[in-house]
Scaffold this motif. Structure first.
Motif, short mmCIF file in Angstrom:
data_model
loop_
_atom_site.label_atom_id
_atom_site.label_comp_id
_atom_site.label_asym_id
_atom_site.label_seq_id
_atom_site.Cartn_x
_atom_site.Cartn_y
_atom_site.Cartn_z
N ASN A 1 0.83 -1.19 0.00
CA ASN A 1 0.00 0.00 0.00
C ASN A 1 0.87 1.25 0.00
O ASN A 1 2.10 1.15 -0.08
CB ASN A 1 -0.98 -0.01 1.19
N TRP A 2 0.25 2.43 0.12
CA TRP A 2 1.00 3.68 0.01
C TRP A 2 1.98 3.91 1.15
O TRP A 2 2.86 4.75 1.04
CB TRP A 2 0.05 4.87 -0.16
N HIS B 1 -11.05 0.23 4.79
CA HIS B 1 -11.57 -0.59 3.70
C HIS B 1 -11.34 -2.06 4.02
O HIS B 1 -10.21 -2.44 4.33
CB HIS B 1 -10.87 -0.25 2.39
N GLU C 1 -4.63 1.81 -1.51
CA GLU C 1 -5.18 2.11 -0.19
C GLU C 1 -4.77 1.11 0.88
O GLU C 1 -4.40 -0.03 0.59
CB GLU C 1 -6.71 2.14 -0.27
N VAL D 1 -3.42 11.93 2.13
CA VAL D 1 -4.00 10.77 2.81
C VAL D 1 -3.25 10.61 4.12
O VAL D 1 -2.01 10.65 4.15
CB VAL D 1 -3.91 9.50 1.95
N GLN E 1 -2.86 8.30 7.64
CA GLN E 1 -3.13 7.09 8.41
C GLN E 1 -3.26 7.47 9.87
O GLN E 1 -2.52 8.34 10.37
CB GLN E 1 -1.99 6.08 8.25
N VAL F 1 -11.88 5.28 -8.03
CA VAL F 1 -11.39 4.23 -7.14
C VAL F 1 -11.91 2.87 -7.62
O VAL F 1 -13.09 2.70 -7.88
CB VAL F 1 -11.84 4.48 -5.68
N HIS G 1 -7.92 5.55 8.36
CA HIS G 1 -7.25 6.63 7.63
C HIS G 1 -8.32 7.58 7.09
O HIS G 1 -9.51 7.31 7.19
CB HIS G 1 -6.39 6.07 6.50
#
Length: 143
Positions: free
Chosen positions: A39-40, A73, A106, A88, A90, A126, A112
């Motif tokens: 993820n990011w 999610h 994501e 974004v 967290q 998305v 987040h």
């Protein structure tokens, strides 16, 4: 019999060669934007869901100076930033900015939120790799 086996092998190699040649032939048309198992934040994505998959695609437009609610999610998803810039965050403070043309892989099952700190709307598309009846996002309740 041997002739049939050799014919099948040659045919199979021909298909494999054709597929790789096809990709080379269109290399100027296609561009891989992102392909990652993380993820990011750099954390590894969880194992893929075990029931029948379902794809959902959503378009979001986030007004200027707006923060989304804290959420998580339950399934893997990725957002393409169509326009503007989004931050974004967290839960716990890790944050990252993404601009037009970036892809956000994501977080899964981690709290987040996103925020538009700019002066024009952020537009996202998305893509969710989910299963039937699984929510796309779960809001964190106020405690």
């Amino acid at each position: 019999m041997k002739l049939a086996i050799y014919s099948r092998l040659i045919f199979s190699f021909g298909i494999a060669f054709s597929i790789s040649s096809y990709a080379d032939e269109y290399s100027g048309i296609t561009t891989l934007i992102i392909r990652s198992g993380s993820n990011w934040t750099g954390s590894v994505l969880p194992s893929y869901l075990t029931s029948s998959p379902e794809i959902a695609v959503m378009r979001y437009v986030i007004p200027p100076q707006t923060a989304l609610p804290v959420h998580k999610h339950p399934a893997i998803n990725a957002a393409y930033v169509v326009d503007s810039e989004i931050t974004v965050v967290q839960e716990g403070g890790i944050q990252r900015n993404f601009k037009k043309g970036d892809v956000i892989i994501e977080l899964v099952d981690q709290w987040h939120y996103g925020m538009n700190q700019g002066s024009k709307p952020v537009e996202l598309v998305v893509f969710y790799a989910t299963t039937k009846d699984l929510p796309l996002a779960i809001r964190k309740s106020a405690s």
